[in-house]
Write a protein that holds these residues in place. Sequence first.
Motif, PDB file in Angstrom:
ATOM      1  N   ILE A  58      36.092  25.845 -29.407  1.00  0.00           N
ATOM      2  CA  ILE A  58      36.995  25.976 -28.260  1.00  0.00           C
ATOM      3  C   ILE A  58      38.387  25.460 -28.622  1.00  0.00           C
ATOM      4  CG2 ILE A  58      37.467  25.102 -25.939  1.00  0.00           C
ATOM      5  CD1 ILE A  58      34.367  25.157 -25.528  1.00  0.00           C
ATOM      6  N   LEU A  59      38.447  24.303 -29.299  1.00  0.00           N
ATOM      7  CA  LEU A  59      39.735  23.733 -29.674  1.00  0.00           C
ATOM      8  C   LEU A  59      40.443  24.576 -30.725  1.00  0.00           C
ATOM      9  CD1 LEU A  59      38.894  19.911 -29.774  1.00  0.00           C
ATOM     10  CD2 LEU A  59      40.174  21.163 -28.032  1.00  0.00           C
ATOM     11  N   ALA A  60      39.686  25.340 -31.507  1.00  0.00           N
ATOM     12  CA  ALA A  60      40.290  26.211 -32.517  1.00  0.00           C
ATOM     13  C   ALA A  60      40.660  27.580 -31.946  1.00  0.00           C
ATOM     14  CB  ALA A  60      39.344  26.380 -33.695  1.00  0.00           C
ATOM     15  N   GLY A  61      40.488  27.751 -30.645  1.00  0.00           N
ATOM     16  CA  GLY A  61      40.885  28.995 -30.006  1.00  0.00           C
ATOM     17  C   GLY A  61      39.930  30.144 -30.226  1.00  0.00           C
ATOM     18  N   ILE A  62      38.690  29.847 -30.564  1.00  0.00           N
ATOM     19  CA  ILE A  62      37.685  30.891 -30.763  1.00  0.00           C
ATOM     20  C   ILE A  62      37.042  31.184 -29.411  1.00  0.00           C
ATOM     21  CG2 ILE A  62      35.514  31.461 -31.911  1.00  0.00           C
ATOM     22  CD1 ILE A  62      36.424  29.488 -34.136  1.00  0.00           C
ATOM     23  N   PRO A  63      37.056  32.410 -28.953  1.00  0.00           N
ATOM     24  CA  PRO A  63      36.451  32.718 -27.647  1.00  0.00           C
ATOM     25  C   PRO A  63      34.962  32.410 -27.652  1.00  0.00           C
ATOM     26  CG  PRO A  63      37.845  34.524 -28.407  1.00  0.00           C
ATOM     27  CD  PRO A  63      37.692  33.590 -29.559  1.00  0.00           C
ATOM     28  N   VAL A  64      34.529  31.618 -26.702  1.00  0.00           N
ATOM     29  CA  VAL A  64      33.124  31.224 -26.603  1.00  0.00           C
ATOM     30  C   VAL A  64      32.596  31.664 -25.239  1.00  0.00           C
ATOM     31  CG1 VAL A  64      31.513  29.291 -26.507  1.00  0.00           C
ATOM     32  CG2 VAL A  64      33.380  29.263 -28.159  1.00  0.00           C
TER      33      VAL A  64
ATOM     34  N   GLY B 155      42.043  16.110 -33.060  1.00  0.00           N
ATOM     35  CA  GLY B 155      43.458  16.199 -32.715  1.00  0.00           C
ATOM     36  C   GLY B 155      43.763  16.252 -31.244  1.00  0.00           C
ATOM     37  N   SER B 156      42.793  15.918 -30.389  1.00  0.00           N
ATOM     38  CA  SER B 156      43.025  15.938 -28.951  1.00  0.00           C
ATOM     39  C   SER B 156      42.966  14.530 -28.369  1.00  0.00           C
ATOM     40  CB  SER B 156      42.009  16.859 -28.261  1.00  0.00           C
ATOM     41  OG  SER B 156      42.301  18.212 -28.523  1.00  0.00           O
ATOM     42  N   GLU B 157      43.137  14.447 -27.069  1.00  0.00           N
ATOM     43  CA  GLU B 157      43.234  13.148 -26.388  1.00  0.00           C
ATOM     44  C   GLU B 157      42.199  13.056 -25.271  1.00  0.00           C
ATOM     45  OE1 GLU B 157      46.329  10.891 -23.295  1.00  0.00           O
ATOM     46  OE2 GLU B 157      46.766  12.903 -24.079  1.00  0.00           O
ATOM     47  N   LEU B 158      41.464  11.944 -25.253  1.00  0.00           N
ATOM     48  CA  LEU B 158      40.600  11.655 -24.110  1.00  0.00           C
ATOM     49  C   LEU B 158      41.465  10.948 -23.080  1.00  0.00           C
ATOM     50  CD1 LEU B 158      37.699  11.864 -23.046  1.00  0.00           C
ATOM     51  CD2 LEU B 158      37.304   9.564 -23.919  1.00  0.00           C
ATOM     52  N   MET B 159      41.954  11.712 -22.117  1.00  0.00           N
ATOM     53  CA  MET B 159      42.971  11.192 -21.205  1.00  0.00           C
ATOM     54  C   MET B 159      42.390  10.683 -19.891  1.00  0.00           C
ATOM     55  SD  MET B 159      42.842  13.917 -18.929  1.00  0.00           S
ATOM     56  CE  MET B 159      44.372  13.800 -18.000  1.00  0.00           C
TER      57      MET B 159
ATOM     58  N   GLY C 125      45.136  17.128 -14.838  1.00  0.00           N
ATOM     59  CA  GLY C 125      45.601  17.927 -15.964  1.00  0.00           C
ATOM     60  C   GLY C 125      44.639  18.111 -17.110  1.00  0.00           C
ATOM     61  N   ALA C 126      43.358  17.859 -16.901  1.00  0.00           N
ATOM     62  CA  ALA C 126      42.400  18.044 -17.983  1.00  0.00           C
ATOM     63  C   ALA C 126      42.208  19.526 -18.290  1.00  0.00           C
ATOM     64  CB  ALA C 126      41.069  17.403 -17.624  1.00  0.00           C
ATOM     65  N   ASP C 127      42.304  19.874 -19.563  1.00  0.00           N
ATOM     66  CA  ASP C 127      42.042  21.254 -19.993  1.00  0.00           C
ATOM     67  C   ASP C 127      40.558  21.483 -20.244  1.00  0.00           C
ATOM     68  OD1 ASP C 127      44.874  21.897 -20.263  1.00  0.00           O
ATOM     69  OD2 ASP C 127      44.830  20.602 -22.040  1.00  0.00           O
ATOM     70  N   ILE C 128      39.891  20.422 -20.695  1.00  0.00           N
ATOM     71  CA  ILE C 128      38.464  20.481 -20.995  1.00  0.00           C
ATOM     72  C   ILE C 128      37.797  19.282 -20.332  1.00  0.00           C
ATOM     73  CG2 ILE C 128      36.703  20.415 -22.823  1.00  0.00           C
ATOM     74  CD1 ILE C 128      38.772  21.629 -24.717  1.00  0.00           C
TER      75      ILE C 128
ATOM     76  N   PRO D 192      45.832  20.843 -29.789  1.00  0.00           N
ATOM     77  CA  PRO D 192      45.648  19.609 -29.001  1.00  0.00           C
ATOM     78  C   PRO D 192      45.407  19.946 -27.532  1.00  0.00           C
ATOM     79  CG  PRO D 192      47.581  19.460 -30.429  1.00  0.00           C
ATOM     80  CD  PRO D 192      47.137  20.895 -30.455  1.00  0.00           C
ATOM     81  N   ARG D 193      44.394  19.321 -26.970  1.00  0.00           N
ATOM     82  CA  ARG D 193      44.065  19.555 -25.562  1.00  0.00           C
ATOM     83  C   ARG D 193      43.857  18.228 -24.860  1.00  0.00           C
ATOM     84  NH1 ARG D 193      41.970  24.840 -25.484  1.00  0.00           N
ATOM     85  NH2 ARG D 193      42.011  24.751 -23.194  1.00  0.00           N
ATOM     86  N   ARG D 194      43.993  18.249 -23.545  1.00  0.00           N
ATOM     87  CA  ARG D 194      43.754  17.061 -22.715  1.00  0.00           C
ATOM     88  C   ARG D 194      42.304  17.124 -22.218  1.00  0.00           C
ATOM     89  NH1 ARG D 194      48.107  14.548 -20.345  1.00  0.00           N
ATOM     90  NH2 ARG D 194      47.189  14.613 -18.271  1.00  0.00           N
ATOM     91  N   ILE D 195      41.543  16.110 -22.570  1.00  0.00           N
ATOM     92  CA  ILE D 195      40.102  16.152 -22.325  1.00  0.00           C
ATOM     93  C   ILE D 195      39.678  15.003 -21.421  1.00  0.00           C
ATOM     94  CG2 ILE D 195      37.829  16.047 -23.449  1.00  0.00           C
ATOM     95  CD1 ILE D 195      39.078  17.355 -25.874  1.00  0.00           C
ATOM     96  N   ALA D 196      38.800  15.333 -20.487  1.00  0.00           N
ATOM     97  CA  ALA D 196      38.241  14.340 -19.567  1.00  0.00           C
ATOM     98  C   ALA D 196      36.757  14.167 -19.847  1.00  0.00           C
ATOM     99  CB  ALA D 196      38.457  14.772 -18.122  1.00  0.00           C
TER     100      ALA D 196
END
Length: 548
Positions: free
Chosen positions: A303-309, A201-205, A228-231, A168-172
């Motif tokens: 990116i959300l699955a932690g795969i380096p891009v 599974g993430s949030e558009l915050m 606090g946006a991660d993405i 889960p990530r905080r997305i803008a």
Amino acid sequence: MKFGPVPVSDAEGALLVHGQTLGGQKYRKGRILTAEDISRLAADGVETVTVAIFEDGDVGENDAARRLADAMSGDGVRAGVAGTGRVNLFAMHDGIADIDPATIDKINAVDEGITASTLHPWDRVETGQVVATVKIIPFAVAEANLVRAEQSAFASNGGRVGVRAYAPRRIALVQTRLPGLPERLIAKAEDVVRTRVEALGSELMYSCTIAHTSDGISDVIGTARDVGADIILVVGASATTDRRDVVPAGIEMAGGHILHFGMPVDPGNLTVLAELDGATILALPGSARSSRPGGNDILLERILAGIPVDGAHIMRMGVGGLLKEIPSRPLPRTKAAPRDRRAESGAPRFAAVILAAGQSRRMGAENKLLIPVDGKPMIRHAIDAATQAGASPVIVVTGHEAERVAEAAGEDVVLIHNPDYATGLSSSLKAGLGAVPDERDGALVALGDMPRVGTAHLKKLIAAFDPDEDHIICVPTWNGKRGNPVLWDRQFFEDMAGLGGDVGAKHLIGDNADVVCEVPMDDDGVLLDVDSPEALNALAKSGVKIGD
């Protein structure tokens, strides 16, 4: 393992390899023949049976499949039950399939009877979905070969089949606006992105819309990071065509670093990958406003699955990167990503609505739609063109002289009668659109008095339809002049149904100019409606046969 026919007297304990009826009794494939079976077969005169006889060092198909499946199972997958030499590996949670092709190739190279099949690496999967399957083809395989296959699965760190879960990530979301960009497109993009993000599974915050300037983008990216946006996702009002364009420039003004521009995925070519103080920034193309899968989905999922891009990773995405259907090679495809009606149905599907309710006053005493043109009623030209172009159903809206028009239309159409035809064209349009099935993506709206519109014209309109490029109203043109029929995305049906009087939907084309695609045609057939004696005479002079 021995395989083949043997005397019944030697078959006790052997495995029957073919289901069959022997001595009046049915025996299933895979049955281990007992002493009682042997006595019965011998008493009934059966002399030989085809069996498999295990030897020292053989492992039965189910045991072998289970062992290899266990060896292949990595994080996030579970092995199912063994049966008929097969074990499936199931995803334990939503995520991305983590598969090393080289490892699978090594397993399959050990023995032709030992097989492992998987999804593509980095495919999106859902909980309970089959990620891989092990199938032992013969009834047994050699222990030595099974061990080699198991060792191949364990050989390299990370080589086993797994599913990487989404974190889960905080997305803008940042959108930019230019004069003339409809507010509904801004709202649609936010809804699409929110649905996409929440499905992972993430949030558009955080979400905002600003002018399409580098200064504005810089300021709001900084704000998004501060809250606090991660993405941070950026959807520009104008496509990014260079590293120095407005959106990348705004990212760099905010202190960000452009990691890569562009990707070999279509739709999604004009994507920008950047970072700012540990946050990932994706500047997305206009296709991100559509819920159809695109390059933006692939990057966000990984990116959300932690795969380096990074840039090198993106450059390796070309094989399999052609996501959109091509009109010349339409191939249905299923997708695991969030999808809309079009994606579920494969290539877009359209109905045709042929307006044939008018009173034909300009033609005089004759009903223009019933006049024979090249050997068939004028209305049939529109019907045949739509049918041959792949429209289904073909809906004919009747009104004036409904029974005669229906007879001329034939039985291969859906007839909709408009009792209010005298009020004008809009009522017929409403009646026809109301009959379009829900699963259709749109409709060709055609006039029944344009006999020179053919299949080729309609196929060009259909080929031009592309929601990823905002081509959702397709209008034919000849020498720059717009004509008919028009292909409409069904999102406009409600607006079209709300029209009144003797007017069509022409003004809606003007109101939605940003999503109109003009489609040049090879002749002027799309401009010529035959609604008067003068037009009929002109048609006859062009070499078309009029009358019986």
